[in-house]
Write a protein that holds these residues in place. Structure first.
Motif, mmCIF file in Angstrom:
data_model
loop_
_atom_site.group_PDB
_atom_site.id
_atom_site.type_symbol
_atom_site.label_atom_id
_atom_site.label_comp_id
_atom_site.label_asym_id
_atom_site.label_seq_id
_atom_site.Cartn_x
_atom_site.Cartn_y
_atom_site.Cartn_z
ATOM 1 N N ALA A 183 -8.978 -0.709 -8.373
ATOM 2 C CA ALA A 183 -8.377 0.332 -7.544
ATOM 3 C C ALA A 183 -8.379 -0.106 -6.090
ATOM 4 O O ALA A 183 -9.380 -0.618 -5.588
ATOM 5 C CB ALA A 183 -9.141 1.643 -7.699
ATOM 6 N N CYS A 184 -7.261 0.121 -5.408
ATOM 7 C CA CYS A 184 -7.135 -0.271 -4.002
ATOM 8 C C CYS A 184 -6.457 0.836 -3.199
ATOM 9 O O CYS A 184 -5.636 1.596 -3.719
ATOM 10 C CB CYS A 184 -6.320 -1.545 -3.865
ATOM 11 S SG CYS A 184 -7.257 -3.062 -4.187
ATOM 12 N N ALA A 185 -6.823 0.900 -1.930
ATOM 13 C CA ALA A 185 -6.127 1.747 -0.968
ATOM 14 C C ALA A 185 -5.130 0.894 -0.204
ATOM 15 O O ALA A 185 -5.389 -0.281 0.081
ATOM 16 C CB ALA A 185 -7.122 2.380 -0.005
ATOM 17 N N ILE A 186 -3.981 1.493 0.126
ATOM 18 C CA ILE A 186 -2.953 0.793 0.895
ATOM 19 C C ILE A 186 -2.476 1.706 2.020
ATOM 20 O O ILE A 186 -2.771 2.903 2.038
ATOM 21 C CB ILE A 186 -1.764 0.360 0.012
ATOM 22 C CG1 ILE A 186 -1.052 1.582 -0.587
ATOM 23 C CG2 ILE A 186 -2.241 -0.576 -1.100
ATOM 24 C CD1 ILE A 186 0.215 1.222 -1.373
ATOM 25 N N SER A 187 -1.743 1.148 2.951
ATOM 26 C CA SER A 187 -1.218 1.923 4.073
ATOM 27 C C SER A 187 0.049 2.666 3.658
ATOM 28 O O SER A 187 0.657 2.381 2.616
ATOM 29 C CB SER A 187 -0.912 0.999 5.249
ATOM 30 O OG SER A 187 0.132 0.102 4.896
ATOM 31 N N ALA A 188 0.457 3.609 4.500
ATOM 32 C CA ALA A 188 1.708 4.328 4.241
ATOM 33 C C ALA A 188 2.893 3.361 4.251
ATOM 34 O O ALA A 188 3.850 3.520 3.475
ATOM 35 C CB ALA A 188 1.904 5.407 5.301
ATOM 36 N N GLU A 189 2.828 2.356 5.105
ATOM 37 C CA GLU A 189 3.909 1.382 5.187
ATOM 38 C C GLU A 189 3.986 0.518 3.931
ATOM 39 O O GLU A 189 5.079 0.183 3.451
ATOM 40 C CB GLU A 189 3.715 0.500 6.421
ATOM 41 C CG GLU A 189 3.935 1.213 7.750
ATOM 42 C CD GLU A 189 2.818 2.178 8.127
ATOM 43 O OE1 GLU A 189 3.055 3.065 8.968
ATOM 44 O OE2 GLU A 189 1.689 2.049 7.581
ATOM 45 N N SER A 190 2.818 0.163 3.374
ATOM 46 C CA SER A 190 2.808 -0.596 2.123
ATOM 47 C C SER A 190 3.388 0.231 0.989
ATOM 48 O O SER A 190 4.122 -0.284 0.136
ATOM 49 C CB SER A 190 1.387 -1.036 1.779
ATOM 50 O OG SER A 190 0.915 -1.998 2.695
ATOM 51 N N ALA A 191 3.069 1.533 0.974
ATOM 52 C CA ALA A 191 3.619 2.412 -0.061
ATOM 53 C C ALA A 191 5.139 2.472 0.035
ATOM 54 O O ALA A 191 5.842 2.472 -0.984
ATOM 55 C CB ALA A 191 3.022 3.803 0.071
ATOM 56 N N ALA A 192 5.657 2.511 1.264
ATOM 57 C CA ALA A 192 7.114 2.571 1.448
ATOM 58 C C ALA A 192 7.793 1.320 0.920
ATOM 59 O O ALA A 192 8.972 1.359 0.533
ATOM 60 C CB ALA A 192 7.435 2.765 2.927
ATOM 61 N N ALA A 193 7.049 0.210 0.881
ATOM 62 C CA ALA A 193 7.617 -1.049 0.377
ATOM 63 C C ALA A 193 7.560 -1.137 -1.137
ATOM 64 O O ALA A 193 8.022 -2.125 -1.712
ATOM 65 C CB ALA A 193 6.870 -2.235 0.993
ATOM 66 N N LEU A 194 7.010 -0.107 -1.779
ATOM 67 C CA LEU A 194 6.857 -0.137 -3.238
ATOM 68 C C LEU A 194 7.673 0.954 -3.928
ATOM 69 O O LEU A 194 7.320 1.419 -5.006
ATOM 70 C CB LEU A 194 5.368 0.006 -3.604
ATOM 71 C CG LEU A 194 4.482 -1.170 -3.206
ATOM 72 C CD1 LEU A 194 3.014 -0.857 -3.489
ATOM 73 C CD2 LEU A 194 4.898 -2.440 -3.941
#
Length: 247
Positions: A183-194
């Motif tokens: 399990a990992c946390a990511i930034s809002a910007e990383s989420a937008a890239a997915l």
């Protein structure tokens, strides 16, 4: 909300000695269990408790099943290659040495009903959900979302900061169970890239290396005599998470 914030800050300024203690603890850093910042904070608090109470703090070594991060990487493979910022959640197990590859399914907030309704779709994939402000009646804690991902047959779990421009967040996932998934946390910007495209779900490679081993922490106790035949107990945890200075 602004008026409430102002009132709270004004009240704290009226209690400057308390805020000085708070800021002194914060200045040691995140104080994640087992780190040097935690050890320095414990040593500081021993001295402060003695100075305030006039008595030495009782120290009780406490064994616990320690955990620490080693490395983590997240790379989007499709629709184009892109390295994304991430950090493993506390208690995340490791991936295989070469990492794991899977498609990412964005579930938005991560309603539990969405996990149930899309279980067939999530099996063998990685759900992406959003973190939430923690202190409301309607908060859906990340642990519920993580457990729903495990039960749906997901191979890993991603949770994104819901606030843009502030980077990563920290928190825990499972509790060292055989069925836990990376399990990992990511930034809002990383989420937008997915986000899903016309070509389907994005595919990523996730690598996580962590270590779970026994460790010992110091618990501090100080007793102050009172006037009644009763006990009043005040307690707090010294340790915290990286990326912040909470206390």
């Amino acid at each position: 909300m602004a008026d409430l914030r102002t009132a709270v800050l004004d009240a704290l300024e009226d209690n400057r000695p308390l805020m000085d203690e708070f800021e002194a603890i914060c200045d040691f850093g995140g104080r994640f269990s087992g780190t040097e910042s935690e050890k320095r904070a414990v040593a500081h608090l021993k001295n402060r408790m003695a100075a305030i109470s006039g008595a030495d703090a009782h120290v009780f070594p406490t064994e616990y099943d320690g955990w620490r991060r080693e490395t983590q990487t997240l790379t989007r493979l499709t629709p184009s290659v892109l390295d994304l910022e991430c950090t493993s959640l506390v208690w995340s197990p490791s991936t295989p040495a070469g990492g794991l590859e899977a498609e990412v399914v964005d579930l938005g907030r991560g309603e539990l009903s969405a996990f149930a309704e899309r279980a067939d779709e999530l099996r063998g994939r990685i759900p992406l959900v959003r973190h939430e402000y923690m202190f409301t009646e309607s908060t859906l804690h990340r642990r519920y979302k993580y457990d729903a991902a495990r039960e749906a047959g997901a191979v890993a779990f991603l949770i994104a900061n819901y606030l843009p421009g502030v980077g990563l967040l920290s928190g825990s996932s499972g509790r060292n169970r055989p069925s836990d998934i990376p399990a990992c946390a990511i930034s809002a910007e990383s989420a937008a890239a997915l986000t899903e495209t016309s070509n389907g779900y994005p595919r990523v490679r996730l690598t996580v290396q962590t270590v779970s081993s026994g460790d010992t922490a110091e618990s501090l106790f100080v007793e102050l005599p009172g006037e009644l035949d009763e006990w009043i107990v005040l307690s707090a945890h010294i340790d915290g998470h990286p990326f912040g200075e909470s206390a």
